[in-house]
Design an enzyme around this catalytic site. Structure first.
Site, short mmCIF file in Angstrom:
data_model
loop_
_atom_site.label_atom_id
_atom_site.label_comp_id
_atom_site.label_asym_id
_atom_site.label_seq_id
_atom_site.Cartn_x
_atom_site.Cartn_y
_atom_site.Cartn_z
CB ALA A 1 95.75 -46.00 101.49
CG MET A 2 100.65 -50.70 100.39
SD MET A 2 100.27 -51.82 101.76
CE MET A 2 101.92 -52.13 102.39
CD GLU B 1 97.71 -46.45 104.56
OE1 GLU B 1 96.56 -46.90 104.64
OE2 GLU B 1 98.72 -47.16 104.75
CG HIS C 1 100.77 -48.47 108.56
ND1 HIS C 1 100.78 -49.49 109.49
CD2 HIS C 1 99.56 -48.55 107.94
CE1 HIS C 1 99.63 -50.15 109.44
NE2 HIS C 1 98.87 -49.59 108.51
CD GLU D 1 97.03 -52.67 108.46
OE1 GLU D 1 96.55 -51.53 108.65
OE2 GLU D 1 97.81 -52.92 107.53
#
Length: 1008
Positions: free
Chosen positions: A375-376, A412, A415, A434
């Protein structure tokens, strides 16, 4: 970015360039002309036949070709020096290439207009970018990044800008800056605008240009993806920019610290939709030149890094909960319901945890058919592999899939603060992104699914998992200097993720959670919308720790944590008790899997690393007053080689255990007397549960890996495992099976493997009976995991009842009238049943499973089948499967190629086949998979991890030597594989006979 859970630490970053047939000489209107011709089918190819030439001067002022001149000025793309050919590798003694941009100008805001032509056979996109930049010093050059795109020379303009009252910018009349010439530095991916006059410090300028790009199929930059509906291919266009691929979609200042605001306009086919980081700011409008296309205009973003920019054009459906939406294929949209259920809850939890509201007005999550990573975290538009966001509630997906979806979503969303709001100044501190998200994801999931006990699972899935990699000499520091994109790609591995998460968890415990949270909030508020280094985090945490008096004023978080982030590896603490005085002597040294040197009781450190020392928080407990909850350090080893503790309260006949809840990132090794006391206590079925579950898991993992490294005899380590015959908890069993899997992989091709099988089946029997073969939907998460693990091992070891049940259930599925709609196998047992039935079956079973793989639209089901298809014992079937993994239109997506190789390589029959395929068809594999961020690295690791003979090692060394120039971002993976294979060979030489002897003795005792 989340690494795929199916192929953790899946990376090759070689440059993909256009071939010459993809370049055209066009005017600035050429892009619109192509689109119009394509969409209206009015093909006038004669208008497009120009002589191809590059019209840019090189860095040394060489003249450019003048073909294709329009209005007295060349109108051709700026291309790499030699399209299709990567630059030659620099000699090993060549100076390191500086890939950092000059800082004479910095971006303030971007305006991007992009038109993707999503049609089979075309797959191009045209774009226009305008960047407002601030001149920080006088300069006659403006340098941006670009890669794999063609910039139209006659479109490049620079003009002075001035601010207006509303904060926007407008051209300053008559202030155009002369563009003298253009050049490109292919090796550094620089596009350089040479100006006829210098820019003035303190002023703003607008840099504009048009360009043409290609929607590649390498899952990087702006790329194409597809899926099938009723035998028709549906195309989408999506982005993946981290770490250095925004430059593939638009010329930009592609470094994380160079944040700017983005305003994006996307032209899409009228029957499709688009989505980007921000909400649309006004109604869509039909394009004048392309009536079948519509412009979507998105609002200006907050300041952010280029790698977080995202946009997707698709025909997907969506579901919403307020300003939170999930997107997926029409036939799979209901599978995204769980993501929508937990997403807003986790987002709200993080707002409370960080003490900072989510900075954007909306959040979209979209499940893509093709995606290189797991995933991003694009700000406001998170992209996932469809298996990571989609889960079926109809008995198709497993409990582990549900947990995987939850952890990826949680990762995610974390983040959005740690990485997006505050971004590392350079990729050296990637671990801040990360590692932090990899730890906090557990907190987010625990907030919405507390019954899963996921905080306990961290020890198994992250901490112990990363120990094996960090125990190699070829490991790397958490915070490591990187430059070239290949180097950056290399560090997206378990060190940055798992070790980073583990040392952050260690900080949470030694600072206390309350102090840790306050310090993190202080850090985020001080650096929000900007960038930082790890020192900024250390400063905020130290400040808070001193205020709350959890650290002495003479200590700092930086002094402690630099020993963990700036040094490679981790320590083993050797604990020696004086049973007469009660004192305890501690000694630390780096833990290495490399086999001990002859006549030495410990592995000697590599040259130059004898002084590697860490600040270690020391916690312990003992049998007289066991406390497995207190995790604040009782003492500190302050980067000293030894430390003597005052007398403990434990009597000479009582054990002590160090590293409570395994919160410290180190292994603990005891003198043999304490090991024997622990073994005796564990063998007492009425009392062993007094030792905390996490620490029982720790004892098993530490003992077996200390023996693997030559720091503990295998007889003692294997004696620790004997108590498992009475253990019923998941975590200790999982830790033990993970460690025993290494012995299994080393012995499985030897003539004494039967002794190991007999021993393991004996340990498993009690738990096998306790858990049973029936999956109960009301069972707790860890009970389900325990059953799946035990059944997987039992069936793989040939347990008759396990194999019989699996084959029967698989045959019942095959016999059903419509196996694609009716599957009687419980979702949680599919891994076991599919793999076992295919393993003992033949071509019919394999082909049946293959057809189910081709027909299912559930991502998690596809993933289970991909793994099971590698379980066959037929060599020709496995060879065919590997061939399909790197074949177009086989039905296996490029992102899943590594999954296939891993599945085959985990099979004792398939491992040599997988390695031979990689070695003999390297160029085919490399060409097909290109520079996919993770895939090549994962294939290298999985195909080589079982190598344990001198001949195989020699062959691997030759393969690595021949292809070292082509490895790219997989270079480190190959180095680690070579070291691991060498360690395996030495392990066999030293440990095979002692283990066989121990197994024979235990078997004989059991038989008597």
């Amino acid at each position: 970015m989340t690494q795929s859970r199916e192929a953790l630490a899946m990376m090759d970053g070689t440059t993909v360039t256009f071939s010459k047939r993809q370049g055209y000489v066009l005017s600035r209107w050429g892009i619109a002309l192509i689109a119009a011709l394509f969409l209206t089918a009015i093909v006038a190819t004669g208008l497009l036949v120009y002589k191809f030439a590059s019209c840019t001067q090189n860095e040394h002022g060489g003249a450019c070709a003048k073909d294709g001149v329009q209005n007295g000025r060349a109108s051709v793309p700026v291309l790499p020096t030699e399209p299709g050919v990567a630059p030659p590798a620099a000699p090993s003694d060549a100076p390191k290439l500086d890939v950092r941009l000059p800082r004479a100008v910095k971006p303030d805001s971007y305006k991007i207009e992009i038109i993707p032509f999503i049609h089979e056979g075309n797959f191009t996109f045209s774009g226009k970018v305008s960047v407002v930049v601030n001149a920080t010093e006088p300069t006659s050059n403006i340098t941006l990044h670009f890669n794999d795109i063609k910039i139209y020379e006659d479109s490049v303009t620079v003009e002075e800008h001035e601010s207006v009252a509303d904060g926007s910018h407008r051209p300053a009349e008559g202030k155009h800056i002369l563009v003298d010439r253009l050049s490109n530095d292919t090796a550094r991916q620089f596009f350089i605008i040479h100006l006829g006059q210098p820019l003035s410090e303190g002023k703003q300028y607008r840099v504009s240009m048009s360009y043409l790009g290609h929607l590649n199929d390498m899952l990087q930059g702006f790329y194409r993806s597809s899926y099938i509906v009723n035998n028709q291919t549906r195309w989408i266009a999506a982005t993946q920019f981290q770490p250095t691929d925004a430059r593939r979609a638009f010329p930009c200042f592609d470094e994380p610290a160079l944040k700017a605001k983005f305003q994006i306009s996307i032209a899409r086919p009228r029957n499709m939709t688009s989505v980007s980081n921000m909400p649309q700011e006004r109604e869509s409008e039909q394009m004048k030149d392309l009536p079948d296309y519509t412009w979507d205009h998105y609002g200006q973003s907050v300041p952010m890094s280029t790698y977080l920019v995202a946009f997707v054009v698709s025909d997907f459906d969506h579901m919403s909960d307020g300003n939170f939406s999930v997107w997926a294929r029409h036939e799979a949209i209901q599978q995204a319901e769980y993501s929508l259920n937990i997403g807003p809850k986790i987002l709200h939890y993080y707002e409370q945890y960080f003490g900072i509201p989510f900075p954007l007005p909306k959040m979209d999550m979209i499940a893509l058919p093709d995606f290189a990573a797991g995933a991003m975290e694009n700000w406001g538009l998170i992209t996932y592999r469809y298996v990571a966001e989609e889960r079926s509630e109809l008995g198709v997906s497993t409990n582990s899939n549900k947990q995987s979806v939850a952890t990826v979503v949680s990762h995610e969303l974390a983040h959005q603060w740690f990485g997006n709001l505050v971004t590392p100044s350079w990729w050296t501190d990637l671990w801040l992104n990360e590692g932090f998200a990899s730890y906090v994801e557990y907190l987010g999931v625990n907030a919405v699914e507390p019954s899963w006990k996921i905080l306990e699972q961290f020890v198994i899935f992250d901490l112990q998992n990363v120990f094996a990699l960090d125990a190699l000499e070829s490991s790397h520091q958490i915070s490591i200097e990187v430059g070239h994109p290949d180097e950056i790609n290399e560090i997206f591995d378990r060190i940055s993720y798992g070790k980073g998460a583990s040392i952050i968890r260690m900080m949470d415990h030694f600072l206390t959670t309350e102090v840790f949270k306050k310090g993190v909030t202080k850090y985020l508020n001080s650096r929000k919308f900007g960038s930082s280094t790890q020192n900024d985090l250390w400063e905020a945490l130290t400040s808070q720790a001193h205020v709350d008096k959890v650290l002495d004023s003479s200590m700092s978080v930086k002094e402690i944590m630099d020993t963990w982030t700036l040094q490679t590896g981790f320590p083993v603490v050797i604990i020696t008790r004086d049973y007469n005085t009660g004192t305890v002597h501690l000694k630390q040294e780096r833990f290495l899997l490399r086999h001990k040197t002859e006549n030495s009781t410990t592995a000697s450190p590599p040259e130059g690393e004898g002084s590697t020392l860490w600040w270690i928080p020391i916690t312990f407990t003992s049998v007289d007053n066991p406390d497995f909850n207190k995790t604040q350090p009782l003492f500190w080893m302050k980067a000293t080689p030894t430390l003597t503790l005052p007398p403990l309260s434990a009597a000479p006949d009582q054990w002590v255990i160090f590293n409570v809840q395994e919160t410290g990132f180190y292994r603990a090794n005891y003198d043999l007397t304490n090991w024997r006391l622990l073994i005796e206590y564990l063998m007492d079925r009425d009392h062993f549960s007094q030792i905390g579950i996490i620490n029982r898991a720790q004892l098993l993992d530490d003992a077996l890996n200390l023996a693997r490294a030559g720091l503990l005899d295998y007889a003692t380590a294997l004696d620790v495992t004997r108590y498992l015959a009475n253990e019923l908890e998941y975590l200790p069993w999982k830790a033990a099976l993970n460690a025993l899997a290494y012995i299994d992989s080393m012995l499985i091709k030897t003539g004494n493997y039967d002794k190991f099988k007999i021993y393991l089946l004996g340990l498993l029997e009690n738990l096998y009976k306790h858990t049973g073969f029936t999956d109960n939907p009301n069972d707790p998460q860890l009970t389900v995991y325990k059953r799946v693990n035990i059944l997987s091992w039992a069936c793989s070891l040939g347990h008759e009842d396990c194999v019989r049940n699996s084959v029967l259930q698989f045959q019942n599925w095959r016999s059903s009238p419509d196996p694609d709609r009716s599957n009687p196998i419980s979702a949680n047992l599919k891994n076991v049943v599919y793999c076992t039935a295919i393993s003992v079956g033949g071509q019919d079973e394999w082909d049946f499973a293959w057809q189910r793989y081709r027909k299912t639209n559930v991502g998690s089901e596809k993933d289970i089948l991909l793994g099971a298809l590698g379980c066959s014992r037929e060599t020709w079937i496995l060879s065919r499967y590997l061939d399909r993994a790197v074949s177009e239109k086989s039905g296996i997506r490029k992102q899943d190629a590594a999954r296939v190789f891993a599945a085959v390589a985990s099979n004792s029959v398939g491992q040599p086949l997988a390695y031979s395929f990689l070695r003999n068809k390297w160029f085919r594999v490399h060409e097909y998979l290109g520079s996919s961020l993770f895939t090549i690295s994962n294939i290298v690791r999985s195909c080589t991890k079982r190598i344990n003979s001198p001949f195989e090692l020699s062959d691997l060394m030759q393969f690595a030597s021949v292809h070292h120039h082509e490895l790219g971002a997989a270079t480190r993976a190959m180095e680690q594989s070579l070291e691991q294979a060498g360690a395996n060979v030495k392990w066999m030489e030293s440990n095979y006979e002692p283990i066989v002897k121990w197994l024979a003795n235990v078997t004989a005792v059991a038989a008597s």
